[in-house]
Design a protein around this motif. Structure first.
Motif, PDB file in Angstrom:
ATOM      1  N   ALA A  82       0.827  -1.206   0.000  1.00 58.24           N
ATOM      2  CA  ALA A  82       0.000   0.000   0.000  1.00 58.24           C
ATOM      3  C   ALA A  82       0.864   1.259   0.000  1.00 58.24           C
ATOM      4  CB  ALA A  82      -0.933  -0.010   1.212  1.00 58.24           C
ATOM      5  N   CYS A  83       1.886   1.256   0.846  1.00 59.67           N
ATOM      6  CA  CYS A  83       2.778   2.430   0.920  1.00 59.67           C
ATOM      7  C   CYS A  83       3.501   2.656  -0.409  1.00 59.67           C
ATOM      8  CB  CYS A  83       3.782   2.257   2.051  1.00 59.67           C
ATOM      9  SG  CYS A  83       3.045   2.326   3.705  1.00 59.67           S
ATOM     10  N   LYS A  84       3.892   1.571  -1.052  1.00 55.58           N
ATOM     11  CA  LYS A  84       4.555   1.685  -2.351  1.00 55.58           C
ATOM     12  C   LYS A  84       3.600   2.249  -3.392  1.00 55.58           C
ATOM     13  CE  LYS A  84       6.917  -1.069  -5.903  1.00 55.58           C
ATOM     14  NZ  LYS A  84       7.331  -2.442  -6.310  1.00 55.58           N
ATOM     15  N   ALA A  85       2.346   1.789  -3.370  1.00 53.61           N
ATOM     16  CA  ALA A  85       1.361   2.285  -4.337  1.00 53.61           C
ATOM     17  C   ALA A  85       1.053   3.761  -4.110  1.00 53.61           C
ATOM     18  CB  ALA A  85       0.080   1.463  -4.251  1.00 53.61           C
ATOM     19  N   TYR A  86       1.042   4.176  -2.844  1.00 51.36           N
ATOM     20  CA  TYR A  86       0.790   5.598  -2.558  1.00 51.36           C
ATOM     21  C   TYR A  86       2.039   6.439  -2.796  1.00 51.36           C
ATOM     22  CZ  TYR A  86      -1.220   9.734  -0.427  1.00 51.36           C
ATOM     23  OH  TYR A  86      -1.702  11.003  -0.225  1.00 51.36           O
ATOM     24  N   ASP A  87       3.187   5.915  -2.386  1.00 50.83           N
ATOM     25  CA  ASP A  87       4.491   6.549  -2.616  1.00 50.83           C
ATOM     26  C   ASP A  87       4.485   8.017  -2.181  1.00 50.83           C
ATOM     27  OD1 ASP A  87       7.136   6.823  -3.362  1.00 50.83           O
ATOM     28  OD2 ASP A  87       6.683   7.144  -5.497  1.00 50.83           O
ATOM     29  N   HIS A  88       4.014   8.267  -0.958  1.00 53.31           N
ATOM     30  CA  HIS A  88       3.994   9.627  -0.405  1.00 53.31           C
ATOM     31  C   HIS A  88       3.216  10.592  -1.303  1.00 53.31           C
ATOM     32  CE1 HIS A  88       6.978   8.313   2.536  1.00 53.31           C
ATOM     33  NE2 HIS A  88       7.682   7.811   1.538  1.00 53.31           N
ATOM     34  N   GLY A  89       2.172  10.062  -1.943  1.00 56.69           N
ATOM     35  CA  GLY A  89       1.345  10.904  -2.811  1.00 56.69           C
ATOM     36  C   GLY A  89       1.841  11.008  -4.230  1.00 56.69           C
ATOM     37  N   ARG A  90       2.930  10.289  -4.553  1.00 52.72           N
ATOM     38  CA  ARG A  90       3.496  10.373  -5.904  1.00 52.72           C
ATOM     39  C   ARG A  90       3.113   9.185  -6.774  1.00 52.72           C
ATOM     40  NH1 ARG A  90       9.625  11.046  -3.920  1.00 52.72           N
ATOM     41  NH2 ARG A  90       8.883   9.176  -2.823  1.00 52.72           N
ATOM     42  N   GLY A  91       2.390   8.210  -6.207  1.00 49.57           N
ATOM     43  CA  GLY A  91       2.036   7.008  -6.956  1.00 49.57           C
ATOM     44  C   GLY A  91       1.042   7.286  -8.064  1.00 49.57           C
ATOM     45  N   ALA A  92       0.877   6.275  -8.926  1.00 43.44           N
ATOM     46  CA  ALA A  92      -0.018   6.435 -10.081  1.00 43.44           C
ATOM     47  C   ALA A  92      -1.457   6.697  -9.649  1.00 43.44           C
ATOM     48  CB  ALA A  92       0.050   5.172 -10.943  1.00 43.44           C
ATOM     49  N   TRP A  93      -1.902   6.042  -8.558  1.00 46.89           N
ATOM     50  CA  TRP A  93      -3.300   6.206  -8.134  1.00 46.89           C
ATOM     51  C   TRP A  93      -3.570   7.574  -7.524  1.00 46.89           C
ATOM     52  CZ3 TRP A  93      -7.668   4.148  -9.399  1.00 46.89           C
ATOM     53  CH2 TRP A  93      -8.792   4.273  -8.574  1.00 46.89           C
ATOM     54  N   PRO A  94      -2.806   8.049  -6.558  1.00 52.89           N
ATOM     55  CA  PRO A  94      -3.116   9.366  -5.982  1.00 52.89           C
ATOM     56  C   PRO A  94      -2.912  10.524  -6.961  1.00 52.89           C
ATOM     57  CG  PRO A  94      -1.075   8.531  -5.063  1.00 52.89           C
ATOM     58  CD  PRO A  94      -1.696   7.397  -5.825  1.00 52.89           C
ATOM     59  N   THR A  95      -2.065  10.352  -7.978  1.00 55.28           N
ATOM     60  CA  THR A  95      -1.848  11.434  -8.942  1.00 55.28           C
ATOM     61  C   THR A  95      -2.727  11.289 -10.183  1.00 55.28           C
ATOM     62  OG1 THR A  95      -0.001  10.232  -9.959  1.00 55.28           O
ATOM     63  CG2 THR A  95       0.521  11.805  -8.194  1.00 55.28           C
ATOM     64  N   MET A  96      -3.507  10.245 -10.229  1.00 55.46           N
ATOM     65  CA  MET A  96      -4.398  10.010 -11.368  1.00 55.46           C
ATOM     66  C   MET A  96      -5.512  11.057 -11.387  1.00 55.46           C
ATOM     67  SD  MET A  96      -6.268   6.372 -12.221  1.00 55.46           S
ATOM     68  CE  MET A  96      -4.700   5.492 -12.231  1.00 55.46           C
ATOM     69  N   SER A  97      -5.983  11.397 -12.565  1.00 52.43           N
ATOM     70  CA  SER A  97      -7.075  12.369 -12.667  1.00 52.43           C
ATOM     71  C   SER A  97      -8.351  11.774 -12.070  1.00 52.43           C
ATOM     72  CB  SER A  97      -7.330  12.743 -14.126  1.00 52.43           C
ATOM     73  OG  SER A  97      -7.917  11.660 -14.828  1.00 52.43           O
ATOM     74  N   VAL A  98      -9.233  12.643 -11.631  1.00 50.56           N
ATOM     75  CA  VAL A  98     -10.508  12.202 -11.064  1.00 50.56           C
ATOM     76  C   VAL A  98     -11.281  11.368 -12.078  1.00 50.56           C
ATOM     77  CG1 VAL A  98     -12.763  13.005 -10.250  1.00 50.56           C
ATOM     78  CG2 VAL A  98     -10.680  14.109  -9.434  1.00 50.56           C
ATOM     79  N   GLU A  99     -11.276  11.805 -13.317  1.00 49.37           N
ATOM     80  CA  GLU A  99     -12.018  11.086 -14.353  1.00 49.37           C
ATOM     81  C   GLU A  99     -11.479   9.668 -14.532  1.00 49.37           C
ATOM     82  OE1 GLU A  99     -14.050  12.242 -18.632  1.00 49.37           O
ATOM     83  OE2 GLU A  99     -12.255  13.307 -17.941  1.00 49.37           O
ATOM     84  N   GLU A 100     -10.173   9.505 -14.470  1.00 47.82           N
ATOM     85  CA  GLU A 100      -9.579   8.170 -14.608  1.00 47.82           C
ATOM     86  C   GLU A 100      -9.928   7.292 -13.409  1.00 47.82           C
ATOM     87  OE1 GLU A 100      -5.450   8.365 -16.953  1.00 47.82           O
ATOM     88  OE2 GLU A 100      -5.562   9.822 -15.316  1.00 47.82           O
ATOM     89  N   ARG A 101      -9.876   7.845 -12.199  1.00 48.77           N
ATOM     90  CA  ARG A 101     -10.222   7.047 -11.020  1.00 48.77           C
ATOM     91  C   ARG A 101     -11.686   6.615 -11.068  1.00 48.77           C
ATOM     92  NH1 ARG A 101      -6.980  10.763  -7.815  1.00 48.77           N
ATOM     93  NH2 ARG A 101      -8.880  11.673  -6.942  1.00 48.77           N
ATOM     94  N   ILE A 102     -12.542   7.484 -11.557  1.00 46.58           N
ATOM     95  CA  ILE A 102     -13.952   7.132 -11.694  1.00 46.58           C
ATOM     96  C   ILE A 102     -14.118   5.931 -12.614  1.00 46.58           C
ATOM     97  CG2 ILE A 102     -16.125   7.901 -12.745  1.00 46.58           C
ATOM     98  CD1 ILE A 102     -15.605  10.659 -11.522  1.00 46.58           C
ATOM     99  N   ARG A 103     -13.356   5.905 -13.719  1.00 50.85           N
ATOM    100  CA  ARG A 103     -13.463   4.778 -14.650  1.00 50.85           C
ATOM    101  C   ARG A 103     -13.056   3.461 -13.969  1.00 50.85           C
ATOM    102  NH1 ARG A 103     -11.792   8.450 -18.881  1.00 50.85           N
ATOM    103  NH2 ARG A 103      -9.594   7.862 -18.591  1.00 50.85           N
ATOM    104  N   HIS A 104     -12.036   3.509 -13.136  1.00 54.19           N
ATOM    105  CA  HIS A 104     -11.615   2.306 -12.406  1.00 54.19           C
ATOM    106  C   HIS A 104     -12.717   1.827 -11.466  1.00 54.19           C
ATOM    107  CE1 HIS A 104      -7.318   1.748 -13.439  1.00 54.19           C
ATOM    108  NE2 HIS A 104      -7.343   3.050 -13.689  1.00 54.19           N
ATOM    109  N   VAL A 105     -13.333   2.761 -10.744  1.00 55.53           N
ATOM    110  CA  VAL A 105     -14.394   2.380  -9.802  1.00 55.53           C
ATOM    111  C   VAL A 105     -15.622   1.870 -10.558  1.00 55.53           C
ATOM    112  CG1 VAL A 105     -15.956   3.235  -8.012  1.00 55.53           C
ATOM    113  CG2 VAL A 105     -13.553   3.923  -8.000  1.00 55.53           C
TER     114      VAL A 105
END
Length: 539
Positions: A82-105
């Motif tokens: 989990a920490c690697k995926a978040y990467d202090h806010g630099r990971g692909a998921w936290p920096t992904m656009s809102v529209e992209e995260r919506i598509r995943h959900v």
């Protein structure tokens, strides 16, 4: 109190309709970590259904499967992922656009709906939820995901504009908090877990998810959906004893948000394990002892109907249940017969039976605990005033106990089961004092018809609880309404829109209103080189 296990209530395997049979035990050895479904070869925890099975003249608990008892090593692996995926806010998921995260959900919701029948069946067998209620819980969860997506679109549209104040240009958006530990309750193991997990995810946080002790197997059909819908490490699952898998997570100091629905005792333990308490955000749904106040001018038929639903829906195993009824002394002789008659008409049986309303209880030794509460009240002058209170294995028929007074355990303890304590009052100050002195402050129901009396009660009650229900039972929905509590009942607010805020923090980018800064910001917007600094409008 009668304590026996009778085959007259519980079915044999052949007596269960084929479409509702559980089949071979579900031996779950899988868990999700870092985008992979891994196989556990260690110890397993047996899962016993509250639905007993009749055989050879007796009935006993049906073993329906098992789940992994992971250890600290596996928990830390999930945390590292989990920490690697978040990467202090630099990971692909936290920096992904809102529209992209919506598509995943949205992709997850689509895959989730494909497993509806499996999850519904396991809801019935694992926790004794009736078939209609199990179906409703699943469908309501899917609706919650859809409504969350809609609320996020609205929120993002508001955030897509710049603000200029006192010569400063700013864009304000909500940013994720980090690593979220989600732990849901057994009574709504799917819906209430997802009311924290989904908003946490869609706002850019990463999640470690531990199912409740009861209601574990029903999440197994969704592991592939999580794996296929989100980047590696964004969703991770842990199973097992809290001391072995949760304590090392909390003690690491790397959990940023604790999303927990359960008891305040456990919540306090978890919070104290974190070495940096001021860095830990808590979203907690805890106990309640919601009171129903029936005034002397109440519509009795309506009050009885709502109090029966409020106190005994899903066997009274809801935090929002009415767990203490106060009835004005002038109408108690009319209220009580109507109420007990309605309670005794509730159909008890197996979760799949048509029209069933009272089902077996999933918590171990729950019937003994409820019996002890009743015995304490009887020893201090109360009576069971209906035909209920009989125990048959994991099943208990609803008991109405009257009169319940201070000094009895039922007066203050949250019974969380099919026991309804009833008290009388002469002056409305009596139930008001009860609400004020209670350790809990979630909701209250008031039944009456005089607008002046209702108004006089509403004004002080809203400063004691977070929802006052007029002529209706306590409840959570609609999910767009805020759901929270005062005192020991909650921390943080959950609703479709509130949850998006509780798992984020307002963050802004600001610059002085100079020509050079205007040109710089315009260049970033034109090139779409930042996902935060953006005026894109989600339709």
């Amino acid at each position: 109190m009668v304590d026996k296990t009778s085959i007259s209530l519980f079915p044999s395997t052949e007596g269960i309709p084929e479409q509702h049979r559980i089949g071979p035990p579900v031996e779950q050895r899988e868990y999700l970590c870092n985008g992979q479904i891994r196989t556990w070869a260690g110890a397993q925890q047996d899962v016993l259904s509250p639905v007993c099975e009749a055989a050879d003249g007796a009935a006993g608990p049906r073993r329906i499967g098992s789940y992994p008892l992971l250890g600290a090593e596996q928990a830390v692996e999930a945390l590292d992922a989990a920490c690697k995926a978040y990467d202090h806010g630099r990971g692909a998921w936290p920096t992904m656009s809102v529209e992209e995260r919506i598509r995943h959900v949205e992709g997850f919701a689509y895959r989730m709906k494909e497993r509806r029948d499996e999850v519904v069946k396991l809801l019935m067998w694992e926790i004794g939820k009736t078939l209609p209620d199990a179906q409703k819980e699943f469908d309501r969860t899917v609706d919650y995901i859809r409504d969350t997506i809609g609320a996020l679109k609205d929120l993002d549209r508001v955030s897509s504009r710049f603000v200029i104040e006192q010569g400063v240009i700013g864009q304000i958006r909500r940013a994720p908090l980090g690593v979220v530990l989600c732990m849901g309750p057994f009574n709504y193991p799917l819906n209430e877990t997802f009311t924290t997990l989904i908003p946490a995810l869609i706002m850019g946080n990463v999640v470690i998810f531990k199912p409740p002790k009861m209601g574990v197997l029903l999440h197994r059909p969704l592991l592939e959906a999580f794996r296929d819908s989100f980047p590696a490490g964004v969703v991770n699952t842990v199973y097992g004893e809290g001391k072995r898998v949760i304590q090392p997570l909390m003690e690491s100091g790397r959990i940023d948000v604790l999303a927990f629905i359960g008891s305040s005792r456990v919540a306090d333990i978890l919070k104290q394990q974190h070495p940096k308490p001021h860095r830990l955000r808590c979203v907690l749904g805890l106990e309640a002892k919601n009171a129903g106040i029936v005034l002397k001018d109440a519509d009795l038929d309506l009050a009885v109907k709502e109090c029966v639903l409020g106190s005994l829906s899903y066997n009274g195993q809801r935090c929002t249940a009415l767990k203490m009824l106060f009835v004005h002394e002038e109408i108690i002789d009319r209220f009580l017969p109507k109420f007990t008659e309605a309670v005794d008409k509730l159909k008890g049986g197996m979760p799949w039976e048509p029209g069933v309303q009272i089902t077996p209880l999933p918590e171990p030794d729950k019937t003994k605990y409820l019996g002890d509460l009743i015995a304490d009240s009887l020893a201090k002058g109360a009576k069971v005033v209906n035909a209920g209170g009989q125990v048959n294995g994991t099943f208990m028929s609803p008991a109405v106990v009257y009169p319940v007074r201070p000094g009895m355990r039922l007066y203050v303890e949250e019974q969380f089961g099919p026991v309804v304590p009833v008290a009388t009052f002469k002056d409305v100050a009596e139930p008001m004092t009860y609400v004020i002195e209670s350790n809990y402050g979630q909701q209250v129901s008031v039944f009456g018809t005089d607008p002046d009396v209702i108004a006089a009660l509403v004004d002080p009650l809203v400063n004691q609880v977070c929802r006052v229900n007029i002529n209706s039972q306590c409840q959570r929905g609609p999910d767009t309404f805020p759901f929270t509590g005062r005192k020991d009942s909650a921390e943080g607010t959950l609703s479709v829109s509130d949850a998006l805020r509780v798992f984020t923090i307002r963050t802004l980018v600001a610059a002085k209103e100079t020509d050079a800064n205007k040109l710089l910001i315009k260049s970033i917007l034109t090139a779409r080189s930042s996902r935060f600094l953006s005026t894109d409008f989600i339709l």
